[in-house]
Design a protein around this motif. Sequence first.
Motif, PDB file in Angstrom:
ATOM      1  N   GLU A   2       5.901  18.071   9.489  1.00  0.00           N
ATOM      2  CA  GLU A   2       4.714  17.241   9.830  1.00  0.00           C
ATOM      3  C   GLU A   2       3.310  17.505   9.356  1.00  0.00           C
ATOM      4  O   GLU A   2       3.142  18.425   8.762  1.00  0.00           O
ATOM      5  N   ALA A   3       2.378  16.735   8.873  1.00  0.00           N
ATOM      6  CA  ALA A   3       1.508  16.885   8.391  1.00  0.00           C
ATOM      7  C   ALA A   3       0.351  17.431   9.520  1.00  0.00           C
ATOM      8  O   ALA A   3       0.588  17.174  10.393  1.00  0.00           O
ATOM      9  N   GLU A   4      -0.654  18.490   8.820  1.00  0.00           N
ATOM     10  CA  GLU A   4      -1.525  19.251   9.844  1.00  0.00           C
ATOM     11  C   GLU A   4      -2.543  18.263   9.973  1.00  0.00           C
ATOM     12  O   GLU A   4      -2.894  17.296   9.231  1.00  0.00           O
ATOM     13  N   LEU A   5      -3.315  18.241  11.278  1.00  0.00           N
ATOM     14  CA  LEU A   5      -4.555  17.496  11.598  1.00  0.00           C
ATOM     15  C   LEU A   5      -5.640  18.194  11.210  1.00  0.00           C
ATOM     16  O   LEU A   5      -5.552  19.417  11.212  1.00  0.00           O
ATOM     17  N   GLY A   6      -6.765  17.514  10.869  1.00  0.00           N
ATOM     18  CA  GLY A   6      -7.888  18.221  10.583  1.00  0.00           C
ATOM     19  C   GLY A   6      -8.371  18.488   9.425  1.00  0.00           C
ATOM     20  O   GLY A   6      -7.971  17.820   8.308  1.00  0.00           O
ATOM     21  N   GLU A   7      -9.492  19.456   9.126  1.00  0.00           N
ATOM     22  CA  GLU A   7      -9.790  19.605   7.790  1.00  0.00           C
ATOM     23  C   GLU A   7      -8.738  20.209   6.649  1.00  0.00           C
ATOM     24  O   GLU A   7      -8.009  21.020   7.243  1.00  0.00           O
ATOM     25  N   GLY A   8      -8.911  19.884   5.538  1.00  0.00           N
ATOM     26  CA  GLY A   8      -7.952  20.373   4.497  1.00  0.00           C
ATOM     27  C   GLY A   8      -6.950  19.510   3.789  1.00  0.00           C
ATOM     28  O   GLY A   8      -6.894  18.378   4.359  1.00  0.00           O
ATOM     29  N   ASN A   9      -6.054  20.182   3.173  1.00  0.00           N
ATOM     30  CA  ASN A   9      -4.946  19.551   2.349  1.00  0.00           C
ATOM     31  C   ASN A   9      -3.839  19.285   3.336  1.00  0.00           C
ATOM     32  O   ASN A   9      -3.733  19.932   4.215  1.00  0.00           O
ATOM     33  N   LYS A  10      -3.281  18.022   3.315  1.00  0.00           N
ATOM     34  CA  LYS A  10      -2.418  17.810   4.179  1.00  0.00           C
ATOM     35  C   LYS A  10      -0.904  18.242   3.857  1.00  0.00           C
ATOM     36  O   LYS A  10      -0.784  18.274   2.711  1.00  0.00           O
ATOM     37  N   MET A  11      -0.238  18.624   4.744  1.00  0.00           N
ATOM     38  CA  MET A  11       1.260  19.170   4.310  1.00  0.00           C
ATOM     39  C   MET A  11       2.186  18.217   3.831  1.00  0.00           C
ATOM     40  O   MET A  11       1.918  16.908   4.363  1.00  0.00           O
ATOM     41  N   PRO A  12       3.014  18.339   2.825  1.00  0.00           N
ATOM     42  CA  PRO A  12       3.773  17.343   2.408  1.00  0.00           C
ATOM     43  C   PRO A  12       4.662  16.688   3.814  1.00  0.00           C
ATOM     44  O   PRO A  12       5.159  17.642   4.733  1.00  0.00           O
ATOM     45  N   GLY A  13       5.212  15.418   3.550  1.00  0.00           N
ATOM     46  CA  GLY A  13       5.959  14.924   4.411  1.00  0.00           C
ATOM     47  C   GLY A  13       5.884  13.344   4.504  1.00  0.00           C
ATOM     48  O   GLY A  13       5.270  12.562   3.799  1.00  0.00           O
ATOM     49  N   LYS A  14       6.568  13.049   5.433  1.00  0.00           N
ATOM     50  CA  LYS A  14       6.762  11.439   5.523  1.00  0.00           C
ATOM     51  C   LYS A  14       5.274  11.027   5.965  1.00  0.00           C
ATOM     52  O   LYS A  14       4.801  11.280   6.729  1.00  0.00           O
ATOM     53  N   ILE A  15       5.019   9.606   5.503  1.00  0.00           N
ATOM     54  CA  ILE A  15       3.964   8.911   6.148  1.00  0.00           C
ATOM     55  C   ILE A  15       4.265   7.403   6.083  1.00  0.00           C
ATOM     56  O   ILE A  15       5.080   7.046   5.456  1.00  0.00           O
ATOM     57  N   THR A  16       3.470   6.645   6.824  1.00  0.00           N
ATOM     58  CA  THR A  16       3.590   5.286   7.031  1.00  0.00           C
ATOM     59  C   THR A  16       1.976   4.698   6.635  1.00  0.00           C
ATOM     60  O   THR A  16       1.312   5.247   7.378  1.00  0.00           O
ATOM     61  N   PHE A  17       1.745   3.951   5.735  1.00  0.00           N
ATOM     62  CA  PHE A  17       0.273   3.554   5.363  1.00  0.00           C
ATOM     63  C   PHE A  17       0.231   2.123   5.896  1.00  0.00           C
ATOM     64  O   PHE A  17       1.150   1.261   5.382  1.00  0.00           O
ATOM     65  N   PHE A  18      -0.836   1.868   6.584  1.00  0.00           N
ATOM     66  CA  PHE A  18      -0.857   0.380   7.075  1.00  0.00           C
ATOM     67  C   PHE A  18      -2.188   0.034   7.353  1.00  0.00           C
ATOM     68  O   PHE A  18      -3.314   0.841   7.453  1.00  0.00           O
ATOM     69  N   ARG A  19      -2.560  -1.409   7.738  1.00  0.00           N
ATOM     70  CA  ARG A  19      -3.851  -1.735   7.931  1.00  0.00           C
ATOM     71  C   ARG A  19      -3.608  -3.180   8.610  1.00  0.00           C
ATOM     72  O   ARG A  19      -2.698  -3.775   8.366  1.00  0.00           O
ATOM     73  N   LEU A  20      -4.395  -3.277   9.803  1.00  0.00           N
ATOM     74  CA  LEU A  20      -4.477  -4.730  10.530  1.00  0.00           C
ATOM     75  C   LEU A  20      -5.974  -4.998  10.319  1.00  0.00           C
ATOM     76  O   LEU A  20      -6.800  -4.101  10.862  1.00  0.00           O
ATOM     77  N   GLN A  21      -6.250  -6.117  10.194  1.00  0.00           N
ATOM     78  CA  GLN A  21      -7.618  -6.855  10.295  1.00  0.00           C
ATOM     79  C   GLN A  21      -7.736  -8.477  10.211  1.00  0.00           C
ATOM     80  O   GLN A  21      -6.657  -8.969  10.193  1.00  0.00           O
ATOM     81  N   SER A  22      -9.046  -8.792  10.509  1.00  0.00           N
ATOM     82  CA  SER A  22      -8.911 -10.141  10.615  1.00  0.00           C
ATOM     83  C   SER A  22      -9.606 -10.799   9.611  1.00  0.00           C
ATOM     84  O   SER A  22     -10.603  -9.962   9.021  1.00  0.00           O
ATOM     85  N   SER A  23      -9.308 -11.946   9.176  1.00  0.00           N
ATOM     86  CA  SER A  23      -9.971 -12.688   8.107  1.00  0.00           C
ATOM     87  C   SER A  23     -11.138 -13.219   8.712  1.00  0.00           C
ATOM     88  O   SER A  23     -11.629 -13.195  10.014  1.00  0.00           O
ATOM     89  N   ALA A  24     -12.163 -13.659   7.862  1.00  0.00           N
ATOM     90  CA  ALA A  24     -13.335 -14.435   8.405  1.00  0.00           C
ATOM     91  C   ALA A  24     -13.072 -15.705   9.252  1.00  0.00           C
ATOM     92  O   ALA A  24     -13.855 -15.968  10.120  1.00  0.00           O
ATOM     93  N   ASP A  25     -11.871 -16.258   9.052  1.00  0.00           N
ATOM     94  CA  ASP A  25     -11.435 -17.239   9.736  1.00  0.00           C
ATOM     95  C   ASP A  25     -10.806 -17.056  11.200  1.00  0.00           C
ATOM     96  O   ASP A  25      -9.990 -17.696  11.639  1.00  0.00           O
ATOM     97  N   ALA A  26     -10.788 -15.790  11.405  1.00  0.00           N
ATOM     98  CA  ALA A  26     -10.352 -15.033  12.644  1.00  0.00           C
ATOM     99  C   ALA A  26      -8.727 -15.089  12.478  1.00  0.00           C
ATOM    100  O   ALA A  26      -7.916 -15.245  13.508  1.00  0.00           O
ATOM    101  N   LYS A  27      -8.116 -14.978  11.609  1.00  0.00           N
ATOM    102  CA  LYS A  27      -6.583 -14.848  11.301  1.00  0.00           C
ATOM    103  C   LYS A  27      -6.243 -13.493  11.020  1.00  0.00           C
ATOM    104  O   LYS A  27      -7.072 -12.690  10.139  1.00  0.00           O
ATOM    105  N   LEU A  28      -5.245 -12.857  11.762  1.00  0.00           N
ATOM    106  CA  LEU A  28      -4.902 -11.490  11.704  1.00  0.00           C
ATOM    107  C   LEU A  28      -4.110 -11.557  10.380  1.00  0.00           C
ATOM    108  O   LEU A  28      -3.350 -12.123   9.790  1.00  0.00           O
ATOM    109  N   ARG A  29      -4.527 -10.308   9.455  1.00  0.00           N
ATOM    110  CA  ARG A  29      -3.617 -10.215   8.089  1.00  0.00           C
ATOM    111  C   ARG A  29      -3.083  -8.736   8.308  1.00  0.00           C
ATOM    112  O   ARG A  29      -3.973  -7.783   9.015  1.00  0.00           O
TER     113      ARG A  29
END
Length: 113
Positions: A2-29
């Motif tokens: 598992e990756a370490e938390l806090g300051e410094g380089n992250k340890m090698p390991g699995k990740i999931t990259f994601f984002r949730l946001q609303s558009s100007a017309d209030a639609k979730l993307r």
Amino acid sequence: MEAELGEGNKMPGKITFFRLQSSADAKLRAYVAEGEVLPVVTRSFGAIGVFAIPEMGRFYRHVLIERNYPHHGAVAFGYYGKAIFNLFRYLGVEEVGFNLPKGMLYKTENPFA
């Protein structure tokens, strides 16, 4: 590992990259992609790491840039793509972008490239 938390380089390991946001017309993307933290020493400051996501170049062009997502996303340390994708669908997100494997084309991708 598992990756370490806090300051410094992250340890090698699995990740999931994601984002949730609303558009100007209030639609979730949203988008979600699984990858890994590479074992790279960055010689920088902050909580930092080098991420590798399969087919990232195509994902970046056809999801992040074409759909006008900002530069930053969120990271979960582990493979949680299935759960996050399902959560986005439960929240009513109609279109959830993800990194397509080689051989599957994005809607706007040139099949002759």
